[in-house]
Design a protein around this motif. Structure first.
Motif, PDB file in Angstrom:
ATOM      1  N   ARG A  22      -3.271  -4.363  -3.527  1.00  0.00           N
ATOM      2  CA  ARG A  22      -4.194  -3.255  -3.235  1.00  0.00           C
ATOM      3  C   ARG A  22      -3.828  -2.594  -1.909  1.00  0.00           C
ATOM      4  O   ARG A  22      -3.902  -1.368  -1.776  1.00  0.00           O
ATOM      5  CB  ARG A  22      -5.623  -3.768  -3.198  1.00  0.00           C
ATOM      6  CG  ARG A  22      -6.107  -4.220  -4.572  1.00  0.00           C
ATOM      7  CD  ARG A  22      -7.500  -4.750  -4.517  1.00  0.00           C
ATOM      8  NE  ARG A  22      -8.405  -3.596  -4.451  1.00  0.00           N
ATOM      9  CZ  ARG A  22      -9.693  -3.704  -4.239  1.00  0.00           C
ATOM     10  NH1 ARG A  22     -10.239  -4.881  -4.062  1.00  0.00           N
ATOM     11  NH2 ARG A  22     -10.449  -2.626  -4.207  1.00  0.00           N
ATOM     12  N   ALA A  23      -3.433  -3.384  -0.922  1.00  0.00           N
ATOM     13  CA  ALA A  23      -3.042  -2.813   0.363  1.00  0.00           C
ATOM     14  C   ALA A  23      -1.779  -1.968   0.232  1.00  0.00           C
ATOM     15  O   ALA A  23      -1.686  -0.890   0.831  1.00  0.00           O
ATOM     16  CB  ALA A  23      -2.832  -3.926   1.383  1.00  0.00           C
ATOM     17  N   LEU A  24      -0.818  -2.445  -0.556  1.00  0.00           N
ATOM     18  CA  LEU A  24       0.406  -1.659  -0.773  1.00  0.00           C
ATOM     19  C   LEU A  24       0.105  -0.347  -1.478  1.00  0.00           C
ATOM     20  O   LEU A  24       0.649   0.701  -1.112  1.00  0.00           O
ATOM     21  CB  LEU A  24       1.420  -2.467  -1.580  1.00  0.00           C
ATOM     22  CG  LEU A  24       2.190  -3.519  -0.807  1.00  0.00           C
ATOM     23  CD1 LEU A  24       3.029  -4.356  -1.766  1.00  0.00           C
ATOM     24  CD2 LEU A  24       3.080  -2.870   0.240  1.00  0.00           C
ATOM     25  N   ARG A  25      -0.755  -0.388  -2.478  1.00  0.00           N
ATOM     26  CA  ARG A  25      -1.125   0.848  -3.176  1.00  0.00           C
ATOM     27  C   ARG A  25      -1.806   1.832  -2.221  1.00  0.00           C
ATOM     28  O   ARG A  25      -1.535   3.027  -2.245  1.00  0.00           O
ATOM     29  CB  ARG A  25      -2.049   0.539  -4.347  1.00  0.00           C
ATOM     30  CG  ARG A  25      -1.313  -0.058  -5.525  1.00  0.00           C
ATOM     31  CD  ARG A  25      -2.218  -0.341  -6.694  1.00  0.00           C
ATOM     32  NE  ARG A  25      -2.971   0.842  -7.070  1.00  0.00           N
ATOM     33  CZ  ARG A  25      -4.158   0.817  -7.655  1.00  0.00           C
ATOM     34  NH1 ARG A  25      -4.736  -0.329  -7.918  1.00  0.00           N
ATOM     35  NH2 ARG A  25      -4.774   1.929  -7.974  1.00  0.00           N
ATOM     36  N   TYR A  26      -2.679   1.311  -1.363  1.00  0.00           N
ATOM     37  CA  TYR A  26      -3.352   2.168  -0.393  1.00  0.00           C
ATOM     38  C   TYR A  26      -2.340   2.789   0.573  1.00  0.00           C
ATOM     39  O   TYR A  26      -2.418   3.983   0.889  1.00  0.00           O
ATOM     40  CB  TYR A  26      -4.399   1.368   0.381  1.00  0.00           C
ATOM     41  CG  TYR A  26      -5.108   2.189   1.426  1.00  0.00           C
ATOM     42  CD1 TYR A  26      -6.137   3.041   1.067  1.00  0.00           C
ATOM     43  CD2 TYR A  26      -4.737   2.128   2.771  1.00  0.00           C
ATOM     44  CE1 TYR A  26      -6.784   3.803   2.009  1.00  0.00           C
ATOM     45  CE2 TYR A  26      -5.372   2.889   3.721  1.00  0.00           C
ATOM     46  CZ  TYR A  26      -6.398   3.728   3.338  1.00  0.00           C
ATOM     47  OH  TYR A  26      -7.020   4.492   4.283  1.00  0.00           O
ATOM     48  N   CYS A  27      -1.369   1.986   1.020  1.00  0.00           N
ATOM     49  CA  CYS A  27      -0.355   2.502   1.949  1.00  0.00           C
ATOM     50  C   CYS A  27       0.486   3.595   1.295  1.00  0.00           C
ATOM     51  O   CYS A  27       0.792   4.608   1.926  1.00  0.00           O
ATOM     52  CB  CYS A  27       0.540   1.369   2.434  1.00  0.00           C
ATOM     53  SG  CYS A  27      -0.272   0.272   3.607  1.00  0.00           S
ATOM     54  N   PHE A  28       0.855   3.401   0.033  1.00  0.00           N
ATOM     55  CA  PHE A  28       1.637   4.424  -0.658  1.00  0.00           C
ATOM     56  C   PHE A  28       0.827   5.702  -0.846  1.00  0.00           C
ATOM     57  O   PHE A  28       1.341   6.813  -0.682  1.00  0.00           O
ATOM     58  CB  PHE A  28       2.147   3.915  -2.005  1.00  0.00           C
ATOM     59  CG  PHE A  28       3.254   2.913  -1.880  1.00  0.00           C
ATOM     60  CD1 PHE A  28       4.275   3.079  -0.958  1.00  0.00           C
ATOM     61  CD2 PHE A  28       3.284   1.791  -2.686  1.00  0.00           C
ATOM     62  CE1 PHE A  28       5.299   2.162  -0.836  1.00  0.00           C
ATOM     63  CE2 PHE A  28       4.300   0.861  -2.573  1.00  0.00           C
ATOM     64  CZ  PHE A  28       5.312   1.051  -1.650  1.00  0.00           C
ATOM     65  N   LYS A  29      -0.454   5.565  -1.178  1.00  0.00           N
ATOM     66  CA  LYS A  29      -1.307   6.755  -1.309  1.00  0.00           C
ATOM     67  C   LYS A  29      -1.459   7.444   0.044  1.00  0.00           C
ATOM     68  O   LYS A  29      -1.477   8.666   0.127  1.00  0.00           O
ATOM     69  CB  LYS A  29      -2.682   6.366  -1.855  1.00  0.00           C
ATOM     70  CG  LYS A  29      -2.702   6.090  -3.329  1.00  0.00           C
ATOM     71  CD  LYS A  29      -4.128   5.804  -3.779  1.00  0.00           C
ATOM     72  CE  LYS A  29      -4.191   5.561  -5.261  1.00  0.00           C
ATOM     73  NZ  LYS A  29      -5.568   5.324  -5.699  1.00  0.00           N
TER      74      LYS A  29
ATOM     75  N   ALA B 299      -5.792 -20.330  -7.262  1.00  0.00           N
ATOM     76  CA  ALA B 299      -6.814 -19.295  -7.204  1.00  0.00           C
ATOM     77  C   ALA B 299      -6.710 -18.509  -5.896  1.00  0.00           C
ATOM     78  O   ALA B 299      -6.800 -17.271  -5.895  1.00  0.00           O
ATOM     79  CB  ALA B 299      -8.205 -19.918  -7.341  1.00  0.00           C
ATOM     80  N   MET B 300      -6.511 -19.211  -4.795  1.00  0.00           N
ATOM     81  CA  MET B 300      -6.380 -18.520  -3.510  1.00  0.00           C
ATOM     82  C   MET B 300      -5.111 -17.680  -3.472  1.00  0.00           C
ATOM     83  O   MET B 300      -5.115 -16.570  -2.926  1.00  0.00           O
ATOM     84  CB  MET B 300      -6.408 -19.528  -2.365  1.00  0.00           C
ATOM     85  CG  MET B 300      -7.770 -20.133  -2.155  1.00  0.00           C
ATOM     86  SD  MET B 300      -7.809 -21.320  -0.811  1.00  0.00           S
ATOM     87  CE  MET B 300      -7.467 -20.289   0.586  1.00  0.00           C
ATOM     88  N   ALA B 301      -4.023 -18.184  -4.051  1.00  0.00           N
ATOM     89  CA  ALA B 301      -2.776 -17.416  -4.099  1.00  0.00           C
ATOM     90  C   ALA B 301      -2.969 -16.145  -4.918  1.00  0.00           C
ATOM     91  O   ALA B 301      -2.476 -15.071  -4.547  1.00  0.00           O
ATOM     92  CB  ALA B 301      -1.646 -18.265  -4.678  1.00  0.00           C
ATOM     93  N   ALA B 302      -3.698 -16.237  -6.020  1.00  0.00           N
ATOM     94  CA  ALA B 302      -3.956 -15.058  -6.834  1.00  0.00           C
ATOM     95  C   ALA B 302      -4.768 -14.022  -6.062  1.00  0.00           C
ATOM     96  O   ALA B 302      -4.493 -12.813  -6.141  1.00  0.00           O
ATOM     97  CB  ALA B 302      -4.688 -15.452  -8.115  1.00  0.00           C
ATOM     98  N   ILE B 303      -5.739 -14.474  -5.297  1.00  0.00           N
ATOM     99  CA  ILE B 303      -6.545 -13.546  -4.495  1.00  0.00           C
ATOM    100  C   ILE B 303      -5.686 -12.880  -3.429  1.00  0.00           C
ATOM    101  O   ILE B 303      -5.775 -11.666  -3.211  1.00  0.00           O
ATOM    102  CB  ILE B 303      -7.747 -14.289  -3.871  1.00  0.00           C
ATOM    103  CG1 ILE B 303      -8.721 -14.693  -4.968  1.00  0.00           C
ATOM    104  CG2 ILE B 303      -8.425 -13.434  -2.809  1.00  0.00           C
ATOM    105  CD1 ILE B 303      -9.807 -15.640  -4.503  1.00  0.00           C
ATOM    106  N   VAL B 304      -4.838 -13.641  -2.763  1.00  0.00           N
ATOM    107  CA  VAL B 304      -3.968 -13.085  -1.725  1.00  0.00           C
ATOM    108  C   VAL B 304      -3.009 -12.061  -2.324  1.00  0.00           C
ATOM    109  O   VAL B 304      -2.809 -10.975  -1.762  1.00  0.00           O
ATOM    110  CB  VAL B 304      -3.203 -14.211  -0.998  1.00  0.00           C
ATOM    111  CG1 VAL B 304      -2.083 -13.660  -0.139  1.00  0.00           C
ATOM    112  CG2 VAL B 304      -4.164 -15.038  -0.163  1.00  0.00           C
ATOM    113  N   ILE B 305      -2.430 -12.385  -3.480  1.00  0.00           N
ATOM    114  CA  ILE B 305      -1.500 -11.447  -4.127  1.00  0.00           C
ATOM    115  C   ILE B 305      -2.229 -10.173  -4.531  1.00  0.00           C
ATOM    116  O   ILE B 305      -1.711  -9.063  -4.341  1.00  0.00           O
ATOM    117  CB  ILE B 305      -0.832 -12.127  -5.341  1.00  0.00           C
ATOM    118  CG1 ILE B 305       0.139 -13.200  -4.856  1.00  0.00           C
ATOM    119  CG2 ILE B 305      -0.122 -11.110  -6.216  1.00  0.00           C
ATOM    120  CD1 ILE B 305       0.654 -14.099  -5.958  1.00  0.00           C
ATOM    121  N   GLU B 306      -3.437 -10.307  -5.071  1.00  0.00           N
ATOM    122  CA  GLU B 306      -4.201  -9.122  -5.469  1.00  0.00           C
ATOM    123  C   GLU B 306      -4.522  -8.241  -4.264  1.00  0.00           C
ATOM    124  O   GLU B 306      -4.376  -7.016  -4.323  1.00  0.00           O
ATOM    125  CB  GLU B 306      -5.493  -9.548  -6.156  1.00  0.00           C
ATOM    126  CG  GLU B 306      -6.337  -8.371  -6.595  1.00  0.00           C
ATOM    127  CD  GLU B 306      -7.662  -8.802  -7.177  1.00  0.00           C
ATOM    128  OE1 GLU B 306      -8.429  -7.906  -7.550  1.00  0.00           O
ATOM    129  OE2 GLU B 306      -7.932 -10.013  -7.264  1.00  0.00           O
TER     130      GLU B 306
END
Length: 57
Positions: free
Chosen positions: A43-50, A32-39
């Motif tokens: 989101r951070a990568l998408r923000y950086c690309f935008k 569960a924690m790994a899934a949260i970290v990956i999510e």
């Protein structure tokens, strides 16, 4: 030596059952924690690309 060998066998089985449950719960929490970290990383990568494109709101 011991008048209750069945009781000791039952306690040993119960202890192994509790150990197994603890391992399953710990693995579930790790996944569960790994899934949260990956999510959050996604989101951070998408923000950086935008941000690089200049489309940040």
């Amino acid at each position: 030596m011991n008048n209750y060998p069945e009781l000791l066998g039952w306690v040993a089985e119960l202890d192994m059952g509790l150990w197994g449950c603890a391992v399953i719960v710990a693995l579930w929490l790790v996944f569960a924690m790994a899934a949260i970290v990956i999510e959050q990383a996604w989101r951070a990568l998408r923000y950086c690309f935008k941000w690089r494109k200049g489309n940040v709101r």
